[in-house]
Write a protein that holds these residues in place. Structure first.
Motif, mmCIF file in Angstrom:
data_model
loop_
_atom_site.group_PDB
_atom_site.id
_atom_site.type_symbol
_atom_site.label_atom_id
_atom_site.label_comp_id
_atom_site.label_asym_id
_atom_site.label_seq_id
_atom_site.Cartn_x
_atom_site.Cartn_y
_atom_site.Cartn_z
ATOM 1 N N GLU A 75 0.843 -1.190 0.000
ATOM 2 C CA GLU A 75 0.000 0.000 0.000
ATOM 3 C C GLU A 75 0.880 1.242 0.000
ATOM 4 N N ASP A 101 1.350 5.455 0.140
ATOM 5 C CA ASP A 101 0.778 6.735 0.548
ATOM 6 C C ASP A 101 1.293 7.791 -0.428
ATOM 7 N N ASN A 156 2.464 11.265 0.722
ATOM 8 C CA ASN A 156 3.640 11.371 1.591
ATOM 9 C C ASN A 156 4.913 11.281 0.754
ATOM 10 N N ASP A 188 7.267 8.468 1.521
ATOM 11 C CA ASP A 188 6.878 7.062 1.386
ATOM 12 C C ASP A 188 7.995 6.330 0.634
#
Length: 212
Positions: free
Chosen positions: A111, A113, A116, A119
């Protein structure tokens, strides 16, 4: 029938001998030449998915090392490293790239983000694209690409306060290759692939000097 069996037996013996032979710089050179031929060909380049070139480059390095017909459990001549340990340094990073969908979007299992900038996806993506661009250079060295990789990922993680995945005192095996004079350029100016490179850069409006 006897001749066929004899030939088969000799092949088995040769494979056995090769498997016990200490891996050498000659073996590694074959991999670097294969990687050079792959990465310098514009047919393998993409501006839409830049990271794929670097990902495929790493995958092919793994495949080449795994298929070297020499003893993977003994230190390579001139290096304090076995093929097995070397693969152990490469595979985790490749696994992350694939899990993040940077090699093939359909393989994404982590997953992300996207909001962000710290990330792991962006750290991997930025470095993969940077290294892909470098590999497009006419004078790119395949071992230099790996030498550029560690500082890029390390710097990205440091800026974001992410723990490093390399132990302190880590010495890149590619640095050892370079120190021994085995990080070399395979370049033939008469190779038509270089005109294909220029045509690619013209088509995509790219600055050749951006690839150094």
């Amino acid at each position: 029938m006897k001749i066929a069996l004899l030939a088969f037996f000799l092949v088995l013996c040769k494979v056995g001998v090769d498997a016990k032979r200490q891996c050498s710089q000659v073996d590694l050179k074959k991999c670097e030449l294969m990687l050079t031929e792959y990465t310098r060909n514009p047919d393998n380049w993409s501006e839409e998915h830049k990271s794929i070139l670097y990902c495929e480059f790493v995958q092919r390095r793994v495949d080449c090392y795994e298929n070297l017909r020499c003893d993977h459990t003994r230190n390579i001549k001139g290096m304090d490293l076995t093929i097995i340990k070397w693969l152990g340094l490469i595979k985790p990073g490749l696994k992350i790239m694939r899990a993040l969908g940077l090699c093939d979007a359909t393989e994404s299992t982590i997953e992300i983000d996207y909001d962000n900038p710290c990330d792991e996806y962006y750290i991997q993506k930025n470095c993969s694209e940077y290294l892909s661009d470098y590999l497009k250079s006419r004078y790119a060295l395949t071992c230099s690409a790996m030498l550029k990789a560690s500082p890029c990922f390390r710097t990205g993680r440091a800026k974001c306060g992410i723990p490093q995945n390399q132990p302190k005192g880590f010495v890149s095996p590619y640095a050892a290759l370079a120190k021994q004079g085995h990080c070399r350029l395979f370049y033939d100016p008469s190779d038509p692939v270089f005109q294909k490179q220029e045509d690619y850069r013209t088509k995509h409006g790219l600055d050749y000097f951006a690839y150094f």
